[in-house]
Design a protein around this motif. Sequence first.
Motif, mmCIF file in Angstrom:
data_model
loop_
_atom_site.group_PDB
_atom_site.id
_atom_site.type_symbol
_atom_site.label_atom_id
_atom_site.label_comp_id
_atom_site.label_asym_id
_atom_site.label_seq_id
_atom_site.Cartn_x
_atom_site.Cartn_y
_atom_site.Cartn_z
ATOM 1 N N UNK A 20 0.960 -1.323 0.290
ATOM 2 C CA UNK A 20 0.056 0.011 -0.092
ATOM 3 C C UNK A 20 0.883 1.139 0.067
ATOM 4 N N UNK A 21 0.754 2.033 -0.954
ATOM 5 C CA UNK A 21 1.682 3.340 -1.207
ATOM 6 C C UNK A 21 0.466 4.452 -1.353
ATOM 7 N N UNK A 22 1.147 5.706 -0.567
ATOM 8 C CA UNK A 22 0.490 6.926 -0.827
ATOM 9 C C UNK A 22 1.441 7.791 -1.015
ATOM 10 N N UNK A 23 0.979 9.060 -1.994
ATOM 11 C CA UNK A 23 1.815 9.944 -2.351
ATOM 12 C C UNK A 23 1.623 11.219 -1.539
ATOM 13 N N UNK A 24 2.615 11.965 -1.269
ATOM 14 C CA UNK A 24 2.451 13.184 -0.461
ATOM 15 C C UNK A 24 3.365 14.257 -1.325
ATOM 16 N N UNK A 43 11.770 11.577 -1.234
ATOM 17 C CA UNK A 43 12.132 10.928 -0.017
ATOM 18 C C UNK A 43 11.027 10.014 0.030
ATOM 19 N N UNK A 44 11.309 9.218 1.180
ATOM 20 C CA UNK A 44 10.281 8.012 1.509
ATOM 21 C C UNK A 44 9.997 8.079 2.909
ATOM 22 N N UNK A 45 8.878 7.201 3.530
ATOM 23 C CA UNK A 45 8.767 6.959 4.754
ATOM 24 C C UNK A 45 8.294 5.572 4.868
ATOM 25 N N UNK A 56 0.261 2.759 5.240
ATOM 26 C CA UNK A 56 0.934 2.867 3.890
ATOM 27 C C UNK A 56 2.171 3.258 3.907
ATOM 28 N N UNK A 57 3.028 3.040 3.002
ATOM 29 C CA UNK A 57 4.182 3.469 2.634
ATOM 30 C C UNK A 57 3.992 4.962 2.167
ATOM 31 N N UNK A 58 4.670 5.874 2.542
ATOM 32 C CA UNK A 58 4.461 7.231 1.951
ATOM 33 C C UNK A 58 5.511 7.614 1.131
ATOM 34 N N UNK A 59 5.374 8.016 -0.241
ATOM 35 C CA UNK A 59 6.556 8.455 -1.105
ATOM 36 C C UNK A 59 6.196 10.104 -0.876
ATOM 37 N N UNK A 60 7.074 10.902 -0.764
ATOM 38 C CA UNK A 60 7.288 12.276 -0.525
ATOM 39 C C UNK A 60 7.740 12.551 -1.939
ATOM 40 N N UNK A 61 6.762 13.373 -2.692
ATOM 41 C CA UNK A 61 7.052 13.380 -4.486
ATOM 42 C C UNK A 61 6.775 15.102 -4.698
ATOM 43 N N UNK A 62 7.869 15.398 -5.704
ATOM 44 C CA UNK A 62 7.618 16.828 -6.260
ATOM 45 C C UNK A 62 7.180 16.553 -7.811
ATOM 46 N N UNK A 63 6.555 17.447 -8.340
ATOM 47 C CA UNK A 63 6.466 17.462 -10.004
ATOM 48 C C UNK A 63 7.866 17.266 -10.665
ATOM 49 N N UNK A 64 7.974 16.681 -11.579
ATOM 50 C CA UNK A 64 9.204 16.555 -12.500
ATOM 51 C C UNK A 64 9.641 17.867 -13.002
#
Length: 74
Positions: A20-24, A43-45, A56-64
């Motif tokens: 289970x993955x969520x994006x932030x 980054x990730x948590x 869920x695992x959290x993927x800390x994301x930014x637009x490319x």
Amino acid sequence: MPDVTGGNALRAQEQMAGTEVRFEDVTGKDREVVDPQAWRVCDSSPGANRRITSYPVTLLVAPTAEPCPEGAPG
């Protein structure tokens, strides 16, 4: 947790199939990630090479098109 930092958010999600993955939005703009293909993992948590102990695992994301915030490894 695999090291997905710097990679495409969609590919990172695919790499962790069954998890289970969520994006932030790591930029603080609180945008919803509708198309993970257009985002980069900053980054990730939990962090890279750490044991996943909660979901869920959290993927800390930014637009490319934007840089990761200062201090974020990606």
